[in-house]
Design a protein around this motif. Sequence first.
Motif, PDB file in Angstrom:
ATOM      1  N   VAL A  15     -44.873  39.665  36.339  1.00  0.00           N
ATOM      2  CA  VAL A  15     -43.716  40.199  35.623  1.00  0.00           C
ATOM      3  C   VAL A  15     -43.651  39.544  34.246  1.00  0.00           C
ATOM      4  O   VAL A  15     -43.592  38.315  34.134  1.00  0.00           O
ATOM      5  N   LEU A  16     -43.683  40.376  33.199  1.00  0.00           N
ATOM      6  CA  LEU A  16     -43.637  39.885  31.824  1.00  0.00           C
ATOM      7  C   LEU A  16     -42.257  40.025  31.197  1.00  0.00           C
ATOM      8  O   LEU A  16     -41.863  39.220  30.359  1.00  0.00           O
ATOM      9  N   ASP A  17     -41.538  41.071  31.597  1.00  0.00           N
ATOM     10  CA  ASP A  17     -40.243  41.328  30.974  1.00  0.00           C
ATOM     11  C   ASP A  17     -39.368  42.139  31.923  1.00  0.00           C
ATOM     12  O   ASP A  17     -39.881  42.940  32.722  1.00  0.00           O
ATOM     13  N   ILE A  18     -38.068  41.915  31.840  1.00  0.00           N
ATOM     14  CA  ILE A  18     -37.095  42.625  32.667  1.00  0.00           C
ATOM     15  C   ILE A  18     -36.050  43.237  31.745  1.00  0.00           C
ATOM     16  O   ILE A  18     -35.438  42.520  30.941  1.00  0.00           O
ATOM     17  N   GLU A  19     -35.852  44.545  31.843  1.00  0.00           N
ATOM     18  CA  GLU A  19     -34.875  45.242  31.016  1.00  0.00           C
ATOM     19  C   GLU A  19     -33.765  45.785  31.921  1.00  0.00           C
ATOM     20  O   GLU A  19     -33.880  46.879  32.478  1.00  0.00           O
ATOM     21  N   PRO A  20     -32.684  45.023  32.111  1.00  0.00           N
ATOM     22  CA  PRO A  20     -31.666  45.433  33.079  1.00  0.00           C
ATOM     23  C   PRO A  20     -30.936  46.720  32.715  1.00  0.00           C
ATOM     24  O   PRO A  20     -30.455  47.421  33.604  1.00  0.00           O
ATOM     25  N   VAL A  21     -30.851  47.058  31.439  1.00  0.00           N
ATOM     26  CA  VAL A  21     -30.129  48.272  31.040  1.00  0.00           C
ATOM     27  C   VAL A  21     -30.863  49.521  31.510  1.00  0.00           C
ATOM     28  O   VAL A  21     -30.275  50.444  32.080  1.00  0.00           O
ATOM     29  N   THR A  22     -32.176  49.547  31.279  1.00  0.00           N
ATOM     30  CA  THR A  22     -32.972  50.708  31.689  1.00  0.00           C
ATOM     31  C   THR A  22     -33.535  50.557  33.098  1.00  0.00           C
ATOM     32  O   THR A  22     -34.024  51.528  33.681  1.00  0.00           O
ATOM     33  N   GLY A  23     -33.499  49.324  33.629  1.00  0.00           N
ATOM     34  CA  GLY A  23     -34.073  49.082  34.945  1.00  0.00           C
ATOM     35  C   GLY A  23     -35.582  48.964  34.930  1.00  0.00           C
ATOM     36  O   GLY A  23     -36.218  49.053  35.976  1.00  0.00           O
ATOM     37  N   THR A  24     -36.162  48.745  33.751  1.00  0.00           N
ATOM     38  CA  THR A  24     -37.618  48.685  33.623  1.00  0.00           C
ATOM     39  C   THR A  24     -38.127  47.262  33.825  1.00  0.00           C
ATOM     40  O   THR A  24     -37.608  46.319  33.224  1.00  0.00           O
ATOM     41  N   VAL A  25     -39.135  47.129  34.652  1.00  0.00           N
ATOM     42  CA  VAL A  25     -39.825  45.855  34.865  1.00  0.00           C
ATOM     43  C   VAL A  25     -41.238  46.014  34.326  1.00  0.00           C
ATOM     44  O   VAL A  25     -41.994  46.877  34.786  1.00  0.00           O
ATOM     45  N   ARG A  26     -41.602  45.197  33.338  1.00  0.00           N
ATOM     46  CA  ARG A  26     -42.917  45.295  32.718  1.00  0.00           C
ATOM     47  C   ARG A  26     -43.833  44.220  33.290  1.00  0.00           C
ATOM     48  O   ARG A  26     -43.443  43.061  33.406  1.00  0.00           O
ATOM     49  N   VAL A  27     -45.058  44.627  33.611  1.00  0.00           N
ATOM     50  CA  VAL A  27     -46.023  43.707  34.216  1.00  0.00           C
ATOM     51  C   VAL A  27     -47.313  43.704  33.409  1.00  0.00           C
ATOM     52  O   VAL A  27     -47.618  44.645  32.670  1.00  0.00           O
ATOM     53  N   GLY A  28     -48.069  42.612  33.552  1.00  0.00           N
ATOM     54  CA  GLY A  28     -49.326  42.488  32.826  1.00  0.00           C
ATOM     55  C   GLY A  28     -50.069  41.235  33.245  1.00  0.00           C
ATOM     56  O   GLY A  28     -49.666  40.550  34.194  1.00  0.00           O
TER      57      GLY A  28
END
Length: 370
Positions: free
Chosen positions: A264-277
């Motif tokens: 997990v690289l980043d968490i965007e709670p507003v959009t619910g997006t979890v970015r991985v890399g």
Amino acid sequence: MRVLAAMSGGVDSAVAAARAVEAGHDVTGIHLALSRNPASYRSGARGCCTIEDSNDARRAADVIGIPFYVWDMSERFHEDVVEDFMDEYAAGRTPNPCLRCNEKIKFAAVLDKALALGFDAVATGHYARLRTGADGLVEMHRALDHGKDQSYVLGVLDQRQLRHSLFPLGGSTKTDVRAEAAQRGLLVADKPDSHDICFVADGDNAGWLREKLGERAPNHEGAVVDDATGEELGRHEGTYAFTIGQRKGLRIGRPAADGKPRFVLDIEPVTGTVRVGPRERLAVHRLSGVRPRWCGTPPEVLDGPEVSVQLRAHGSELPARVRVAGAERDGVEVELLEPAYGIAPGQAVVVYDGTRVVGSATISATRGDR
């Protein structure tokens, strides 16, 4: 001195209370009732918060020969620690509830009440050392036993709180403390240490957060996406189940093209997006902190061979340069001389000068640039 000994029900706080008595202080033991419903917190005798722990603390006080009381701090604990924990995760941050408990409960609410009742100091079983510096200020240093050192979670204490604190175990090893407890006839001598979050009954943080936040969180569902390509790799039921640097439980249906694990690289709670890399994208070289808490006089700049920071309760020290920032001196900028990995907003950065704790701040942002 009149000393209030905070007794969790574990071996460390019991020996700390006994040593305070041996030092000639007039000691009273207290146990903090932190749960509004004790059955909802962790079960089993693990050294914090349960009914069994309260009974263990009472028995230890009887053996030591000191008065003992239970203080109900459950409402304050729920508001300042449990609610804060949920709010931080819902906002995509990773808090440290033990550090918050020390700041808001043990060395604020408890200390304030103790002073109002005429006590001079609060003694706990934390592993840290206090000494008076050349400038007359009380300094907090790492414990002799670096493997048990707890100065990280005490980095929120200010000078007033340090002046009214006692840490009798700071110069001892855990092995010595257990042996001393046995010699003193304390039944908690072999009691296991507590490692889990006390208010998460089964140690399943993600499951607990899902139960508590599932209905109220605006980001109930969302996508797990590849940070480089933007491709959706899977779906999740809430960003509160993730933290920066997490590797397992990512809800990804297939391996990466290069065969390497994703994090997990980043968490965007507003959009619910979890970015991985890939792991290398987790490298942090700079970070910003807010709400600094200084153990003594606030510094301007800390830069030298002895300056370091710690970013996790059991993490390693990293050499760093530290600068107080902001028009109101309400921020901290840290340049890491060695990269750190998996550091998340919401965690604490604790600043050291050698073994001395300078202060702490809550991480608000991290950057990979040098």
